[in-house]
Write an enzyme that holds these catalytic residues in place. Structure first.
Site, mmCIF file in Angstrom:
data_model
loop_
_atom_site.group_PDB
_atom_site.id
_atom_site.type_symbol
_atom_site.label_atom_id
_atom_site.label_comp_id
_atom_site.label_asym_id
_atom_site.label_seq_id
_atom_site.Cartn_x
_atom_site.Cartn_y
_atom_site.Cartn_z
ATOM 1 N N THR A 168 1.039 -1.057 0.013
ATOM 2 C CA THR A 168 0.119 0.007 0.073
ATOM 3 C C THR A 168 0.758 1.233 -0.088
ATOM 4 O O THR A 168 1.843 1.272 0.655
ATOM 5 C CB THR A 168 -0.831 0.051 1.164
ATOM 6 O OG1 THR A 168 -1.599 -1.333 1.445
ATOM 7 C CG2 THR A 168 -1.940 1.428 1.173
ATOM 8 N N GLY A 220 -0.666 -1.489 6.214
ATOM 9 C CA GLY A 220 -0.433 -2.479 6.971
ATOM 10 C C GLY A 220 -1.524 -3.488 6.942
ATOM 11 O O GLY A 220 -2.414 -3.183 6.031
ATOM 12 N N GLY A 222 -4.870 -4.342 6.964
ATOM 13 C CA GLY A 222 -6.281 -3.403 6.836
ATOM 14 C C GLY A 222 -7.277 -3.737 7.879
ATOM 15 O O GLY A 222 -8.060 -2.902 8.356
HETATM 16 N N1 GLY Z 1 -3.622 -1.971 4.277
HETATM 17 C C1 GLY Z 1 -3.749 -2.429 3.024
HETATM 18 C C2 GLY Z 1 -4.790 -3.638 3.143
HETATM 19 O O1 GLY Z 1 -4.930 -4.281 4.167
HETATM 20 O O2 GLY Z 1 -5.477 -3.837 2.122
#
Ligand code: GLY
Length: 319
Positions: A168, A220, A222
């Site tokens: 991300t 990180g 999500g």
């Molecule tokens: N932080 C990105 C995800 O978990 O998709």
């Protein structure tokens, strides 16, 4: 309050070029949200960034599904797409959702049809490397199925296969007038169940801003940020007077408590995942923190572009 720093951007550690691009765009007159998107487009189009856009790692079926969102400070509007396939720059589609629709979030086939209507070109997002990584992951899932991994392949040594990245990029931008824009874009958790959506396209979770207070985002795990309404919570802590760094640490402490309740902490009470939060305040002050030590974040402003080390709650080596 410190002297106004002028235009300033912060991002996750993969955003060094992105923050430089975004500050340059604002200096040339772009709105913060457009500058933020121009910055992260570099990552979305980069086949070597396997956590975002083109070259992002696919779902368990070998199909790349992308999530992205944008938010605009002066209008307090937002746009987002989730589980969109075949479009390299989902952040640009999110901008169109914000500006050319009465909705905030479009998903899957609907998001793709909307992108087509706006002239986005469909392309394969799977690079040869991401296909090989996915295939190796699939071939080594079970010793009792009919898929065999290659006997000697350097792909087996790729660290991605050990930790299933949630990658991300988040980027928060503040222009010299103190207006904000932000974006978060991702290919999500590598090898996820098709249709899984993380925090990145969810307003309040992977990103949030209030033009009177500041902007925040996360990278990180999500699921942890969703359960804490991470970015919204950080902005609210800044509204209550906390510095950007302390606001991030406050919310990470809350995430730790939640992980102990929901089965995502180890026997020592340490979360079994990492989460990083980023915050940029109205006065231009900024900060970032992660659950685990050693995480850096990107900053660009009139003094240049740099990586800085964020705060943390746990030593990474003690796990
Ligand atoms: N932080 C990105 C995800 O978990 O998709």
């Amino acid at each position: 309050m410190a002297a106004d720093p002028g235009a300033r951007c912060i991002a996750s550690d993969n955003g060094v070029a992105a923050v430089a691009t975004a500050v340059a765009a604002m200096s040339a007159g772009a709105a913060p949200v457009d500058a933020a998107v121009a910055g992260v487009n570099l990552n979305e189009l980069d086949p070597e960034d396997n956590s975002v856009g083109y070259g992002g790692l696919p779902n368990e079926d070998g199909v790349v599904e992308l999530d992205a969102a944008v938010m605009d400070g002066p209008t307090h509007r937002a746009g987002a797409v989730a589980s969109i396939r075949n479009i390299k720059t989902p952040s640009r589609v999110a901008l169109q959702v914000m500006r050319r629709s009465d909705h905030v979030l479009l998903v899957g086939e609907g998001a793709l049809r909307f992108a087509r209507a706006h002239g986005f070109v469909e392309e394969s997002l799977l690079t040869e490397k991401s296909r090989k990584l996915w295939l190796y992951w699939k071939e080594t899932l079970s010793a009792t199925d009919d898929w065999f991994p290659p006997t000697d392949d350097e792909i087996a040594r790729d660290p991605v296969l050990k930790r299933r990245p949630t990658g991300t990029i988040h980027l928060s931008a503040r222009n010299a007038a103190g207006d904000f824009g932000c974006t978060t874009t991702t290919s999500g958790l590598a090898f996820k169940i098709p249709g899984r959506v993380g925090d990145s396209p969810l307003i309040g979770d992977g990103l949030y801003l209030d033009n009177a207070v500041g902007s925040a985002g996360g990278t990180g795990r999500g699921e942890a940020s969703i359960l804490a309404c991470g970015a919204f919570a950080v902005v609210e802590r800044m509204r209550a007077g906390r510095s950007p760094l302390d606001a991030c640490l406050d919310i990470l402490s809350r995430v730790v408590d939640q992980s102990r309740k929901n089965g995502n902490a180890d026997g020592n009470g340490r979360p079994t995942f990492n989460l990083s939060l980023y915050a940029l305040a109205k006065d231009g002050s900024y900060g970032s923190a992660s659950l685990l030590a050693g995480c850096k974040f990107a900053v660009a402003d009139a003094t240049g572009t740099r990586l800085e080390t964020g705060g943390h709650l746990f030593e990474a080596t003690a796990r």
